[in-house]
Design an enzyme around this catalytic site. Structure first.
Site, PDB file in Angstrom:
ATOM      1  N   ALA A  71     -29.865  97.807  85.856  1.00  0.00           N
ATOM      2  CA  ALA A  71     -28.761  96.865  85.704  1.00  0.00           C
ATOM      3  C   ALA A  71     -27.902  97.214  84.482  1.00  0.00           C
ATOM      4  CB  ALA A  71     -29.290  95.437  85.600  1.00  0.00           C
ATOM      5  N   ALA A  74     -25.819 100.213  85.453  1.00  0.00           N
ATOM      6  CA  ALA A  74     -24.776  99.799  86.392  1.00  0.00           C
ATOM      7  C   ALA A  74     -23.661  99.038  85.681  1.00  0.00           C
ATOM      8  CB  ALA A  74     -25.376  98.952  87.511  1.00  0.00           C
ATOM      9  N   GLU A  75     -24.025  98.058  84.852  1.00  0.00           N
ATOM     10  CA  GLU A  75     -22.995  97.264  84.189  1.00  0.00           C
ATOM     11  C   GLU A  75     -22.198  98.109  83.197  1.00  0.00           C
ATOM     12  OE1 GLU A  75     -21.926  92.947  82.399  1.00  0.00           O
ATOM     13  OE2 GLU A  75     -23.891  93.286  83.309  1.00  0.00           O
ATOM     14  N   THR A  76     -22.844  99.036  82.532  1.00  0.00           N
ATOM     15  CA  THR A  76     -22.143  99.921  81.606  1.00  0.00           C
ATOM     16  C   THR A  76     -21.089 100.734  82.347  1.00  0.00           C
ATOM     17  OG1 THR A  76     -24.061 100.069  80.138  1.00  0.00           O
ATOM     18  CG2 THR A  76     -22.418 101.831  79.971  1.00  0.00           C
ATOM     19  N   SER A  79     -18.278  98.551  83.878  1.00  0.00           N
ATOM     20  CA  SER A  79     -17.423  98.004  82.816  1.00  0.00           C
ATOM     21  C   SER A  79     -16.460  99.052  82.282  1.00  0.00           C
ATOM     22  CB  SER A  79     -18.272  97.461  81.668  1.00  0.00           C
ATOM     23  OG  SER A  79     -18.995  96.329  82.071  1.00  0.00           O
TER      24      SER A  79
END
Length: 163
Positions: A71, A74-76, A79
């Protein structure tokens, strides 16, 4: 672990941020958490963001890659894509993250590729596919970010800007 390598940015993006005196690699790094986890961003544009992360050091008690680590990767990546889409006058703030974990990984590194699903004026959504070293899908994630205007009070909290 965690040192930032040179990220490949489109030249027009480099020029846009340089004109503002912004340290682009610092702004689009993996951040403190990502650095601690060994996330490395290798390629970054609004159309595609690629990054890697080691499995070692990011496992749960059974020795498998932790779902939370996937996660974070993925978020890095999503973003960074959202930030590049928003441009230098916008900030991307994650508002929804969904991860589906397909298989366990015990060693090596994983690679994530973020691709846009929607790029609008106020939101950006990216699909992030994370694979193992045999190119097998480990996780599929979707991140939606709100794009908002940079405010004067943001300057001290945006890496690479004077604040």
């Amino acid at each position: 672990m965690g040192e930032q390598t040179t990220v490949k940015f489109p030249q027009e993006v480099v020029d846009e941020y340089a004109a503002l005196g912004v340290d682009l690699p610092a702004l689009f790094s993996a951040g403190t958490l990502g650095n601690r986890m060994g996330v490395r961003i290798v390629e970054a544009s609004a159309e595609r963001v690629v990054g890697t992360m080691p499995v070692e050091g990011n496992t749960q008690p059974y020795g498998l890659l932790h779902g939370g680590a996937s996660a974070v990767l993925a978020e890095t990546l999503g973003s960074v894509g959202s930030m590049l889409h928003g441009g230098s006058s916008r900030i991307a703030v994650g508002v929804d993250l969904n991860c589906t974990h397909h298989r366990g990984v015990r060693s090596g590194q994983v690679t994530g590729v973020a691709s846009p699903v929607h790029r609008g004026r106020s939101t950006a959504t990216y699909e992030i596919v994370i694979t193992d070293e045999q190119d097998r899908r480990v996780c599929t994630a979707r991140l939606t970010c709100l794009l908002r205007d940079v405010r004067p009070q943001d300057a001290g909290h945006v890496p690479g800007t004077a604040g």
